[in-house]
Structures are given as C-alpha cells and as structure tokens.
Design a protein around this motif. Structure first.
Motif, PDB file in Angstrom:
ATOM      1  N   PHE A 199     -32.210 -38.342   9.698  1.00 26.97           N
ATOM      2  CA  PHE A 199     -32.285 -36.909   9.408  1.00 26.97           C
ATOM      3  C   PHE A 199     -30.976 -36.215   9.786  1.00 26.97           C
ATOM      4  O   PHE A 199     -30.281 -36.628  10.719  1.00 26.97           O
ATOM      5  CB  PHE A 199     -33.435 -36.271  10.197  1.00 26.97           C
ATOM      6  N   GLY A 200     -30.654 -35.178   9.036  1.00 25.54           N
ATOM      7  CA  GLY A 200     -29.431 -34.421   9.315  1.00 25.54           C
ATOM      8  C   GLY A 200     -29.741 -32.955   9.533  1.00 25.54           C
ATOM      9  O   GLY A 200     -30.864 -32.579   9.843  1.00 25.54           O
ATOM     10  N   LYS A 201     -28.699 -32.156   9.372  1.00 23.23           N
ATOM     11  CA  LYS A 201     -28.839 -30.705   9.527  1.00 23.23           C
ATOM     12  C   LYS A 201     -28.954 -30.067   8.154  1.00 23.23           C
ATOM     13  O   LYS A 201     -28.469 -30.607   7.163  1.00 23.23           O
ATOM     14  CB  LYS A 201     -27.626 -30.121  10.252  1.00 23.23           C
ATOM     15  N   ALA A 202     -29.581 -28.902   8.124  1.00 18.44           N
ATOM     16  CA  ALA A 202     -29.646 -28.151   6.867  1.00 18.44           C
ATOM     17  C   ALA A 202     -29.479 -26.679   7.181  1.00 18.44           C
ATOM     18  O   ALA A 202     -29.898 -26.201   8.243  1.00 18.44           O
ATOM     19  CB  ALA A 202     -30.988 -28.393   6.177  1.00 18.44           C
ATOM     20  N   SER A 203     -28.854 -25.956   6.262  1.00 26.05           N
ATOM     21  CA  SER A 203     -28.709 -24.512   6.460  1.00 26.05           C
ATOM     22  C   SER A 203     -29.198 -23.791   5.210  1.00 26.05           C
ATOM     23  O   SER A 203     -28.953 -24.212   4.085  1.00 26.05           O
ATOM     24  CB  SER A 203     -27.259 -24.147   6.775  1.00 26.05           C
ATOM     25  N   LEU A 204     -29.925 -22.703   5.455  1.00 21.47           N
ATOM     26  CA  LEU A 204     -30.546 -21.958   4.355  1.00 21.47           C
ATOM     27  C   LEU A 204     -29.509 -21.224   3.517  1.00 21.47           C
ATOM     28  O   LEU A 204     -28.499 -20.749   4.039  1.00 21.47           O
ATOM     29  CB  LEU A 204     -31.537 -20.936   4.916  1.00 21.47           C
ATOM     30  N   SER A 205     -29.784 -21.103   2.215  1.00 18.75           N
ATOM     31  CA  SER A 205     -28.929 -20.315   1.328  1.00 18.75           C
ATOM     32  C   SER A 205     -29.198 -18.822   1.472  1.00 18.75           C
ATOM     33  O   SER A 205     -28.314 -18.001   1.248  1.00 18.75           O
ATOM     34  CB  SER A 205     -29.188 -20.693  -0.138  1.00 18.75           C
ATOM     35  N   PHE A 213     -32.944 -31.458  11.745  1.00 21.13           N
ATOM     36  CA  PHE A 213     -34.263 -32.070  11.587  1.00 21.13           C
ATOM     37  C   PHE A 213     -34.505 -33.213  12.577  1.00 21.13           C
ATOM     38  O   PHE A 213     -35.648 -33.546  12.864  1.00 21.13           O
ATOM     39  CB  PHE A 213     -34.455 -32.555  10.139  1.00 21.13           C
ATOM     40  N   VAL A 214     -33.418 -33.825  13.099  1.00 21.41           N
ATOM     41  CA  VAL A 214     -33.576 -34.902  14.098  1.00 21.41           C
ATOM     42  C   VAL A 214     -34.420 -34.420  15.279  1.00 21.41           C
ATOM     43  O   VAL A 214     -35.224 -35.168  15.845  1.00 21.41           O
ATOM     44  CB  VAL A 214     -32.188 -35.389  14.587  1.00 21.41           C
ATOM     45  N   GLU A 215     -34.261 -33.144  15.621  1.00 22.70           N
ATOM     46  CA  GLU A 215     -34.949 -32.602  16.800  1.00 22.70           C
ATOM     47  C   GLU A 215     -36.431 -32.323  16.540  1.00 22.70           C
ATOM     48  O   GLU A 215     -37.177 -32.033  17.468  1.00 22.70           O
ATOM     49  CB  GLU A 215     -34.271 -31.290  17.241  1.00 22.70           C
ATOM     50  N   HIS A 216     -36.846 -32.365  15.268  1.00 21.88           N
ATOM     51  CA  HIS A 216     -38.214 -31.959  14.925  1.00 21.88           C
ATOM     52  C   HIS A 216     -39.015 -33.071  14.259  1.00 21.88           C
ATOM     53  O   HIS A 216     -40.119 -32.815  13.775  1.00 21.88           O
ATOM     54  CB  HIS A 216     -38.168 -30.748  13.989  1.00 21.88           C
ATOM     55  N   THR A 217     -38.447 -34.281  14.193  1.00 21.72           N
ATOM     56  CA  THR A 217     -39.093 -35.339  13.409  1.00 21.72           C
ATOM     57  C   THR A 217     -39.152 -36.643  14.212  1.00 21.72           C
ATOM     58  O   THR A 217     -38.505 -36.784  15.250  1.00 21.72           O
ATOM     59  CB  THR A 217     -38.283 -35.626  12.128  1.00 21.72           C
ATOM     60  N   THR A 218     -39.923 -37.590  13.695  1.00 24.61           N
ATOM     61  CA  THR A 218     -39.876 -38.960  14.201  1.00 24.61           C
ATOM     62  C   THR A 218     -39.281 -39.819  13.075  1.00 24.61           C
ATOM     63  O   THR A 218     -39.261 -39.392  11.912  1.00 24.61           O
ATOM     64  CB  THR A 218     -41.290 -39.469  14.571  1.00 24.61           C
ATOM     65  N   PRO A 219     -38.803 -41.039  13.389  1.00 23.04           N
ATOM     66  CA  PRO A 219     -38.083 -41.830  12.371  1.00 23.04           C
ATOM     67  C   PRO A 219     -38.910 -42.165  11.135  1.00 23.04           C
ATOM     68  O   PRO A 219     -38.350 -42.482  10.085  1.00 23.04           O
ATOM     69  CB  PRO A 219     -37.704 -43.103  13.135  1.00 23.04           C
ATOM     70  N   ASN A 220     -40.240 -42.124  11.237  1.00 20.83           N
ATOM     71  CA  ASN A 220     -41.055 -42.494  10.075  1.00 20.83           C
ATOM     72  C   ASN A 220     -41.438 -41.319   9.177  1.00 20.83           C
ATOM     73  O   ASN A 220     -42.101 -41.505   8.158  1.00 20.83           O
ATOM     74  CB  ASN A 220     -42.338 -43.194  10.537  1.00 20.83           C
TER      75      ASN A 220
END
Lengths: 273, 273
Positions: A199-205, A213-220
C-alpha cells in the motif's frame, strides 16, 4: 449530471477518505447541490443515509466522515437534479428487497422515454427517471428469475442486456448491489482503482487530505473504489469502456461483460459457488 | 421486549423531545441495548436511521436529538433481542415498498409458530419473527388488493383482521405507516397522548428535560405521540385496549377498531377522500 462512488472490499473497510473528497463535489468543488446519499452493507444488513440538502452543509454527511462505518460494499451518490424535484423521495440511492436481499441502486445520467419502461412487482416512490429505471430493472430480473438463479452468469448476462437497453435511452452509468456483489456499468463515465499490498499514499483531488494506507490496512486487504471521476491525483485510475459491466466481489473483478456481449470470468472464480 | 415510539402530526414536527426520553431506555434507564432505529416521512419521502448498538452510546442517535428533522409521521424502536441475533439486518424499523409507497413497520412482542406464516411478494432479509410477520402482513394486503383499495375502511378492516391473527400467536404491538396514515395496534401495551392548543409544559420520565410546547408550536398544531409506556410524568396518557387498532392522520384518530371487530369512524372523516 450526478456523481457516483462505490466500494468493494474483502475486509470491512470504512470509506471516510474517499467520501471526504466525494462530498466536496456536493456543492463545494462541484455543482451537485441537490442532495446526496450513501448506503452500507454490514453483516448481511443494509442501511443508508440520505439528505436532500447539499452534502457540504450536511451534519449527516459530517457524521459519516467522522464515524467510520466498516463495510464490504458501499454505494454513494450526489445529485444535480434534472428529472424530478429536489426532495427526499428523489434522493439516491434507492433500495428494494428482492429474493430476501436488500438491493441498492444509484444512477448517473438521463434517459429519454423512460416513462414507458414496463414495471412489474416494484413501483417508484418519487418521480425520477432513475428510480423508474431501477424498478424496471428489478422487475425484469424478478420476472425472469423467481429465485436467485443457480447460474450467476445467466443472471449477470440478463443484467448486462437490460443495462444495454437502458443505455440506448440516453446516459446510464450504474452502481448496483445485493450486498454480496457490486455491479458497475459504464455508459459514459466510470473509473476504478484497486488498492492492495504494498500500500502507498494517496491524496485527494477535491480536498486537502492525504492518507497513508499502510497505516490503516493489513497485507491481505484488497479494496477497490469506483467513481464517476478519479478521486485522487497521484494514482492510476482505470476508466471503464462504454457498455462495460464489471462484477465485483471482495474488492476484485469477478466477471466482465463488454458492449458486444462478450463475457470473461476472472481466473479462480468458482462459477457455481 | 422492545419499546415503540410513534408520532402523527398535522404540521411537520420534530420528535427531539420525545426521542431524547425514549433513547434513554436503550441501555440507560431501560434494558434495551440491542439496537435502535427511527424512521421519518418527509414530503412523500422516507428515510430511516438504524444502529445495532445501544442508543445511549450511539453518535447517530445523538445526531437525531440535535438535528431536528421535521416530519408528519415518525416510527421508532429500541430493541431487546429475543428472536434473531443483534445485527443490522434484525434492527427495526423494517421497510418495504407497496403500491408505490414506502411502508414502515416496528413490532414489540414475541410470536410462536411465526415460521409457518405464509409469504407472498416479500421475503425477510434478517431472521426475526418481527420481520417475518411484517412480510406476511404486507404480502397478505398486496394479495388482497393489487392497488390501494377505493374504500380505505375495507383495507383497514383487513389490516385489523391480520393483526388479530398475529395476536393469537403471542404478543404483537405494532406501529405501521405508509407515510399518510399511522396505524397503531395494541396487543398488550401502547399508550398515546394528543397535544393541541392550549399547549402546556411536559417533563420526561426518563431524563431531566422539560419543554414548554407553547414556545415551539402554533395554535393550530395537533401532535400525537404513541409509546409502549408514557414518556412524560405530568400528562394524562391514554392506554389502548388489547385488540384495538387506531388509524391516525394529521395527529388525530381517524378510525378505531376494537377486539370484537367493531369499527368507528370519527366525525368529519371523509371515508372516500
């Protein structure tokens, strides 16, 4: 025109980040001031929140941003009215029970001659082309299948055929779900992105907000977001083709129909499960 | 057992005062910790807010108290689960579209042998006796009347007969509405109060809150509240009799059926309007 937002995920996931960008289009960065709604499927249950007021001013919309509701499937809509007054009965998403499941529907576009689409079982409550088309769609499916068909591909083929019929009446971009599958059909405009490890980062338009997203997800985790226009400015969204129907489950595309009626099932999908 | 709250009014009215007392019973002064819901009819439209968590802890319930939604008809329910798990699909009120109207239903009580009630048109989404009984009720009405009947009394008579049938299976206190009429049926426990000019003060039984209705009303307002137990401690609530069905519109009783099937229409009601 209205805007659509959908989500399919393999783990219960909140949509706060995407919804924050999306609702800015509801009278903020966008012209869609005529109401908004969002529907969540949770453990076989369904609930929606709808408001006939602009989403940027709505205390209910603020609650949805601040109170993470975790769901496998989400459908959301912001409205710029064309057919039908600005009122609660005309506010998407619409819902009806079929085969003991709560079906949810949101539409972007405008149809000609929709009044003559035949209805069976379901009647519109409001007076929009969108809800009439929904009642037509559900009534036709129910008329053809009095119970969920053994072969899902047959039902999906019927759905694609009905969507193609509606596209011939004008613009018909669709989000539809029974809580298990999310159906997205493109008439003119729909784009999607699937996020998975790494997972990476995303920024809103549409708003000054980024998420890692790394901070809010698990690898699966696998989470797909579908929207009228891409919601982030640093990721590669895939635009759907006119006449294309995608069938999503657990964040992944299970089947795909194109405008010529060709059908493809993704590897590993058990067609009778 | 669960608790019920309903409102019928001749002007769009918010239910913040009554709901504040009512939601304290959802895990506060009462044992009903297994979810809650509230439905509003607004200008022919319908929306509900449902949460499978205790209402005293619910940010959605706090929003409803703080954000006055004005409505002619409201139905609310707090749940103490007996049949069916604590989950969203089992959380009242339930809704189905019939004759192009959004019907809403909440039930207090417990039924025996409900699994064998025949179903037509509508299927339950969850697994409660309550939702099964709702689907039975709606299916039976739709089977008998494929469109709203010309004579409302005939439909009301059918509804009373079906409620009496359900009462024979156990406890069946009911709130039901199509947005125009509110139907309240008493099996064991329901009480009501009608407030009109000259308005006075009221204080809640379950929370430290008083209201002076003069400050919130106009002289022509008529607002009736129906609840499992009286919500205020300084007003005279009227308890319904077992087997009694009341038909409310614009805050007033339009018709009344008793356990022996006797039917009375209130003066001034136009039976074919």
């Amino acid at each position: 025109m209205c805007e659509l937002l959908g989500m399919s995920a393999n783990v219960p996931t909140d949509i706060c980040f995407s919804f924050t960008g999306f609702l800015h289009r509801g009278g903020g960065t966008g012209p869609h001031r005529d109401g908004w709604g969002i529907a969540f499927y949770e453990e076989g249950g369904y609930r929606d929140f709808r408001d006939p007021h602009p989403s940027v001013d709505s205390p209910i919309a603020r609650l949805i941003c601040d109170y993470p509701i975790k769901s496998h499937v989400v459908i959301s809509h912001i409205r710029q009215a064309n057919v039908g007054q600005v009122r609660l009965a005309n506010t998407h998403p619409f819902t009806r029970e079929m085969w003991g499941r709560p079906w949810c529907y949101a539409h972007n576009g405008q149809l000609e001659g929709w009044e003559s689409l035949p209805l069976a079982f379901y009647r519109p409550i409001g007076d929009t082309d969108s809800e009439h088309a929904f009642c037509f769609l559900m009534g036709e499916l129910r008329r053809r299948f009095d119970a969920p068909p053994q072969s899902r591909e047959v039902m999906w083929g019927a759905l694609h055929e009905l969507c193609e019929r509606l596209r011939r009446l004008g613009v018909f971009n669709l989000l539809l779900s029974d809580g298990e599958y999310l159906y997205t059909y493109c008439s003119t405009k729909l784009a999607h992105i699937t996020r998975r490890a790494p997972f990476g980062k995303a920024s809103l338009s549409d708003a000054e907000l980024s998420v890692n997203f790394v901070e809010h997800t698990t690898p699966n985790d696998i989470v797909s977001v579908i929207a009228t226009e891409p919601l982030t400015d640093n990721e590669d969204w895939i635009r759907m083709a006119p006449g294309e129907l995608l069938v999503w489950k657990d964040g992944e595309i299970q089947a795909r129909f194109n405008a010529t009626g060709n059908f493809a099932v993704t590897a590993g999908f058990n067609s009778t499960s």
